[in-house]
Design a protein around this motif. Structure first.
Motif, short mmCIF file in Angstrom:
data_model
loop_
_atom_site.label_atom_id
_atom_site.label_comp_id
_atom_site.label_asym_id
_atom_site.label_seq_id
_atom_site.Cartn_x
_atom_site.Cartn_y
_atom_site.Cartn_z
N UNK A 116 28.09 13.25 -30.53
CA UNK A 116 27.70 14.05 -29.35
C UNK A 116 28.91 14.56 -28.57
N UNK A 117 30.10 14.38 -29.14
CA UNK A 117 31.30 14.77 -28.40
C UNK A 117 31.42 16.29 -28.28
N UNK A 118 30.69 17.02 -29.10
CA UNK A 118 30.79 18.49 -29.05
C UNK A 118 30.39 19.05 -27.69
N UNK A 119 29.64 18.29 -26.89
CA UNK A 119 29.25 18.81 -25.58
C UNK A 119 30.46 18.97 -24.66
N UNK A 120 31.55 18.25 -24.96
CA UNK A 120 32.74 18.36 -24.12
C UNK A 120 33.51 19.65 -24.39
N UNK A 121 33.15 20.38 -25.44
CA UNK A 121 33.82 21.64 -25.71
C UNK A 121 33.39 22.73 -24.74
N UNK A 122 32.30 22.51 -24.04
CA UNK A 122 31.82 23.46 -23.03
C UNK A 122 32.29 23.02 -21.65
N UNK A 123 32.64 23.99 -20.82
CA UNK A 123 33.19 23.70 -19.50
C UNK A 123 32.05 23.49 -18.50
N UNK A 124 31.44 22.31 -18.55
CA UNK A 124 30.34 22.01 -17.65
C UNK A 124 30.86 21.80 -16.23
N UNK A 125 30.05 22.19 -15.28
CA UNK A 125 30.36 21.98 -13.88
C UNK A 125 30.15 20.49 -13.54
N UNK A 126 30.76 20.02 -12.45
CA UNK A 126 30.50 18.62 -12.04
C UNK A 126 29.02 18.39 -11.81
N UNK A 127 28.61 17.15 -11.98
CA UNK A 127 27.20 16.83 -11.82
C UNK A 127 26.73 17.17 -10.41
N UNK A 128 25.57 17.79 -10.28
CA UNK A 128 25.08 18.13 -8.93
C UNK A 128 24.67 16.89 -8.16
N UNK A 129 24.81 16.97 -6.85
CA UNK A 129 24.46 15.83 -6.00
C UNK A 129 22.96 15.59 -5.92
N UNK A 130 22.15 16.54 -6.37
CA UNK A 130 20.71 16.37 -6.27
C UNK A 130 20.15 15.49 -7.38
N UNK A 131 20.96 15.14 -8.37
CA UNK A 131 20.47 14.30 -9.46
C UNK A 131 20.13 12.91 -8.94
#
Length: 239
Positions: free
Chosen positions: A107-122
């Motif tokens: 599942x490491x391939x998800x790190x290839x995308x520049x995801x934003x920091x986790x939202x505080x609403x989670x």
């Protein structure tokens, strides 16, 4: 006439490299697409092997109010699962680290995308590791046919339900395979002990109150101890 360009010194080259890494373009683009499938064909067996070596009720957390987006939902859950794999590797032994690394590779391939920091609403709820691994396997299976067909650039920011009425109800511990709550049983066991402790404390206090020396009040006469009835006063006999 030729003009020679000045050669870059090692210090200048290092400075240019740092500037390129710190620039917005050097941190990765906003694209999230895969030309070749990053999901292997034996990911299920890899996850199952790790599950055999882990405590089934080991506590982890999952997002309870993550949006069920048809395109991004599976990718978002894999992002959260990959974070847990990296966290577990820091506290696992050497043999278990190898199994965690194998699953993390899937599942490491998800790190290839520049995801934003986790939202505080989670909002996160506790579950067990077996549920997390099962869900990870299901998300990989759902994503595998589409991972090379879709562009996930719109998925770089995790979305959550902010309205409390749309929050997903937390799963019961029985449905997750974790042991049920033990607080009521614990209270039933502790209640007799607490009552016994109160009774012992009351008895000790009453005994101490009756046996403690009493200080007389000013002007109060303290009665003398009575003499035994068979004891006669001494009389002087004159000879």
């Amino acid at each position: 006439m030729r003009v020679l360009a000045p050669a870059c010194s090692p210090t200048t080259s290092l400075l240019l490299l740092l500037l390129s890494l710190l620039s917005p373009g050097g941190r990765g683009t906003r694209s999230c697409a895969f030309r070749y499938s990053p999901i292997s064909s034996n990911f299920a067996a890899t996850i199952r092997k790790l599950s055999d070596y882990l405590l089934q009720d080991y506590p982890v957390t999952v997002a309870a109010n993550l949006q069920d987006d048809k395109v991004c939902g599976a990718l978002w859950r894999l992002v959260l699962a990959q974070r847990w794999m990296g966290r577990l590797k820091t506290v696992a032994g050497s043999q278990l680290q190898k199994l965690l690394e194998d699953v993390n590779t899937e599942i490491y391939f998800v790190t290839y995308c520049s995801f934003q920091p986790l939202p505080s609403c989670l909002r996160f709820v506790q579950t067990n590791i077996s549920h997390l691994l099962q869900d990870t396997s299901e998300q990989l299976a759902a994503l595998k046919p589409w991972v090379t067909r879709l562009d996930f650039s719109q998925c770089l920011e995790l979305q959550c339900h902010t309205d409390s009425s749309t929050l997903l109800p937390p799963r019961s511990p029985e449905s997750l395979g974790a042991p049920g709550p033990r607080q009521p049983l614990l209270l039933l066991l502790l209640l007799p002990l607490a009552l016994l402790a109160l009774l012992l404390a009351a008895a000790w206090r009453r005994c101490w109150w009756r046996m403690r020396p009493r200080t007389p009040c000013p002007g109060e006469q303290v009665p003398s101890a009575p003499r035994p009835q068979d004891e006669q006063p001494l009389q002087l006999v004159e000879r």
